[in-house]
Design an enzyme around this catalytic site. Structure first.
Site, PDB file in Angstrom:
ATOM      1  CG  HIS A 101      -1.887  -1.048   1.160  1.00 41.59           C
ATOM      2  ND1 HIS A 101      -3.036  -1.048   2.084  1.00 41.59           N
ATOM      3  CD2 HIS A 101      -2.091  -2.275   0.401  1.00 41.59           C
ATOM      4  CE1 HIS A 101      -3.726  -2.326   1.895  1.00 41.59           C
ATOM      5  NE2 HIS A 101      -3.244  -2.843   0.714  1.00 41.59           N
ATOM      6  CE1 TYR A 126      18.565   2.335 -15.541  1.00 45.34           C
ATOM      7  CE2 TYR A 126      18.664   4.649 -16.105  1.00 45.34           C
ATOM      8  CZ  TYR A 126      19.197   3.235 -15.977  1.00 45.34           C
ATOM      9  OH  TYR A 126      20.678   3.004 -16.298  1.00 45.34           O
TER      10      TYR A 126
END
Length: 225
Positions: A101, A126
């Site tokens: 979470h 990236y």
């Protein structure tokens, strides 16, 4: 009974899950009893127990389930077991799954994602190379088996279009990431969470990489975007 499953493989998977849980907790990616981790072991899986605190996992309490999802050992498996099992079935390369979470990714679902098909724009090279497309999965209660159907459909759609995904974002609940091993799954989670942090810190204003820049990443590094 599971086949091709030995004590050594199970023990190694237990150690890896505990190590990853501790690392995620120590670095603030998880809190309280939110999140879960699993590993494919032979024909079955190891998964964290329901309501387990990932920073304080006990090896012997991890749930071991067979190929049918029937529990063989440990505490009661996480309520997201069905989702994990379906991800492994849909993506044969997946050997490790992490759900957290993570703060900035949950915040992103509350503030508004970039799009339903891509929760974040291709902001950095990236992100494009290591994470790729991340679809949003509409909100369902934690453990709802319908989520597994939605995630499987997304995996299959992207596989068919030759842009395989490594993660999805559950609305209000956070990311689910996977990879061929723990290190690969962690790398996706870390890059994804940091990109969400950048996007929110900059007020969601930066422009995405250009089409030419993304094509260069495809040509040079095989980026699946």
């Amino acid at each position: 009974m599971m086949t091709e499953l030995c004590d050594t493989a199970v023990n190694e998977a237990r150690e890896e899950i505990v190590r990853v849980g501790t690392s995620l907790f120590n670095r603030g990616y998880v809190h309280a009893s939110a999140g879960n981790i699993s590993a494919r072991v032979g024909d079955g899986h190891l998964i964290t127990p329901t309501d387990a605190a990932l920073g304080f996992l006990e090896r012997h309490r991890l749930a071991l389930v067979d190929a049918r999802g029937e529990q063989l050992a440990g505490d009661r498996a996480s309520k997201t077991l069905t989702l994990h099992r379906r991800i492994y079935a849909a993506d044969p390369t997946a050997r490790f799954v992490i759900h957290t979470h993570s703060t900035h990714l949950v915040a992103l679902t509350l503030a508004g994602v970039w799009s339903q098909d891509d929760v974040l724009p291709p902001l950095t090279p990236y992100f494009v190379m290591k994470v790729g497309h991340v679809p949003l999965i509409p909100y369902h209660r934690p453990g709802d088996p319908r989520v597994a159907d939605l995630v499987t459909a997304r995996i299959n759609d992207h596989s068919a279009s030759r842009t395989p995904i490594r993660s999805v974002l559950l609305d209000r609940l956070g990311p689910v990431v996977w990879g061929p091993d723990a290190a690969a799954a962690l790398a996706v989670l870390e890059e994804l969470e940091e990109t969400a942090r950048l996007w929110l810190l900059t007020g969601r204003r930066p422009s995405p990489l250009t089409a030419d820049a993304i094509e260069e990443l495809r040509s040079a590094f095989g980026a699946a975007w």
